[in-house]
Design a protein around this motif. Structure first.
Motif, PDB file in Angstrom:
ATOM      1  N   HIS A  50       0.805  -1.227   0.000  1.00  0.00           N
ATOM      2  CA  HIS A  50       0.000   0.000   0.000  1.00  0.00           C
ATOM      3  C   HIS A  50       0.840   1.279   0.000  1.00  0.00           C
ATOM      4  O   HIS A  50       0.305   2.367   0.243  1.00  0.00           O
ATOM      5  CB  HIS A  50      -0.992   0.023   1.177  1.00  0.00           C
ATOM      6  N   SER A  51       2.114   1.151  -0.258  1.00  0.00           N
ATOM      7  CA  SER A  51       2.924   2.343  -0.528  1.00  0.00           C
ATOM      8  C   SER A  51       2.771   2.706  -2.001  1.00  0.00           C
ATOM      9  O   SER A  51       2.246   1.920  -2.800  1.00  0.00           O
ATOM     10  CB  SER A  51       4.393   2.095  -0.186  1.00  0.00           C
ATOM     11  N   PHE A  52       3.237   3.890  -2.368  1.00  0.00           N
ATOM     12  CA  PHE A  52       2.988   4.393  -3.707  1.00  0.00           C
ATOM     13  C   PHE A  52       4.290   4.850  -4.378  1.00  0.00           C
ATOM     14  O   PHE A  52       5.257   5.211  -3.700  1.00  0.00           O
ATOM     15  CB  PHE A  52       2.015   5.578  -3.653  1.00  0.00           C
ATOM     16  N   TYR A  53       4.294   4.831  -5.694  1.00  0.00           N
ATOM     17  CA  TYR A  53       5.398   5.410  -6.461  1.00  0.00           C
ATOM     18  C   TYR A  53       4.849   6.051  -7.728  1.00  0.00           C
ATOM     19  O   TYR A  53       3.783   5.657  -8.230  1.00  0.00           O
ATOM     20  CB  TYR A  53       6.462   4.360  -6.786  1.00  0.00           C
ATOM     21  N   ASN A  54       5.567   7.038  -8.233  1.00  0.00           N
ATOM     22  CA  ASN A  54       5.123   7.766  -9.415  1.00  0.00           C
ATOM     23  C   ASN A  54       5.468   7.007 -10.685  1.00  0.00           C
ATOM     24  O   ASN A  54       6.541   6.413 -10.800  1.00  0.00           O
ATOM     25  CB  ASN A  54       5.760   9.153  -9.468  1.00  0.00           C
ATOM     26  N   GLY A  55       4.566   7.042 -11.645  1.00  0.00           N
ATOM     27  CA  GLY A  55       4.827   6.443 -12.934  1.00  0.00           C
ATOM     28  C   GLY A  55       5.641   7.379 -13.811  1.00  0.00           C
ATOM     29  O   GLY A  55       6.008   8.487 -13.404  1.00  0.00           O
ATOM     30  N   VAL A  56       5.937   6.924 -15.018  1.00  0.00           N
ATOM     31  CA  VAL A  56       6.658   7.741 -15.997  1.00  0.00           C
ATOM     32  C   VAL A  56       5.616   8.479 -16.825  1.00  0.00           C
ATOM     33  O   VAL A  56       4.854   7.864 -17.573  1.00  0.00           O
ATOM     34  CB  VAL A  56       7.536   6.864 -16.906  1.00  0.00           C
ATOM     35  N   ASN A  57       5.559   9.780 -16.665  1.00  0.00           N
ATOM     36  CA  ASN A  57       4.537  10.585 -17.320  1.00  0.00           C
ATOM     37  C   ASN A  57       5.095  11.229 -18.593  1.00  0.00           C
ATOM     38  O   ASN A  57       6.174  11.795 -18.583  1.00  0.00           O
ATOM     39  CB  ASN A  57       4.022  11.654 -16.362  1.00  0.00           C
ATOM     40  N   ILE A  58       4.332  11.113 -19.677  1.00  0.00           N
ATOM     41  CA  ILE A  58       4.804  11.519 -20.998  1.00  0.00           C
ATOM     42  C   ILE A  58       3.936  12.639 -21.545  1.00  0.00           C
ATOM     43  O   ILE A  58       2.719  12.497 -21.638  1.00  0.00           O
ATOM     44  CB  ILE A  58       4.753  10.342 -21.983  1.00  0.00           C
TER      45      ILE A  58
END
Length: 227
Positions: A50-58
């Protein structure tokens, strides 16, 4: 997609969460910027703990269609923007029913060739990434797309091969020479980003086996399917 009747369209999975202003922000941006065909919020992913990480945004804003496609493959990874808001009239020009490893990347590339793509900073989508943390995250995907069992050792190689195959045949790019050239450029990009690393981690045998077997796989699975 074929049942939709509105101006805009988007996919949503049952485990996705959107900020309250997600659709409103995307619609407002597309209404004000007609040269953009796809708008999405920032992608955030939830781990099993349930921790989070940012995706690669294009964001693809070049005026040159080829440059947009190239940048897409130079930066694409999790492809969270795929779950953004599309202009339905544009999406209807694209065959979204193709079933192959990397199909979402090819759809995004076709959209990028036709127009610009934007990630909006003030809204976001949260997606479940639990399956990526399994002991064998690729096994389920390999089975899903009907690839040979040994492809689990070289999934990026297979994705690159499939991507090149379909880009060479996309009706979105009318000139055959342009399709072929762009498909080969994209393949080299994917080689540099993923395949070289994969060859170091996987046996060279499986890499070479994939290259040798793929033409047969392609002929067996694509012949007489109007590709």
């Amino acid at each position: 997609k074929n049942r939709a009747s509105g101006v805009y369209f988007m996919w949503a999975a049952d485990d996705d969460f959107f900020t309250k202003n997600y659709i409103e922000s995307c619609v407002n941006y597309l209404e004000k910027n007609p040269q953009f065909l796809l708008a999405a919020g920032k992608a955030v992913y939830r781990r099993p703990d349930h921790s989070f990480y940012n995706g690669v945004n294009i964001t693809l804003e070049s005026d040159d269609s080829t440059e947009r496609v190239i940048k897409c493959f130079e930066t694409a990874m999790d492809n969270g923007i795929f779950y953004g808001l599309y202009r339905r009239s544009t999406l209807n020009r694209i065959d979204t029913g193709r079933h192959f490893l990397g199909n979402d990347w090819v759809i995004l590339a076709e959209i990028a060739y036709l127009g610009k793509v934007k990630v909006i900073e003030n809204t976001s989508i949260t997606r479940d990434a639990s399956h990526l943390f399994n002991d064998t995250p690729w096994k389920r995907i390999i089975n899903l797309y009907g690839l040979p069992d040994f492809a689990v050792h070289t999934p990026w190689t297979w994705m690159a091969l499939e991507t090149r195959f379909f880009l060479k045949r996309t009706p979105i790019i009318q000139k055959k020479s342009e399709r072929k050239n762009l498909a080969n450029i994209v393949y080299k990009i994917l080689q540099g980003r993923f395949i070289i690393k994969e060859r170091k981690n996987a046996s060279l045998f499986y890499y070479l086996l994939s290259l040798v077997y793929y033409p047969f796989f392609s002929w067996k699975n694509r012949t007489n399917k109007n590709l």
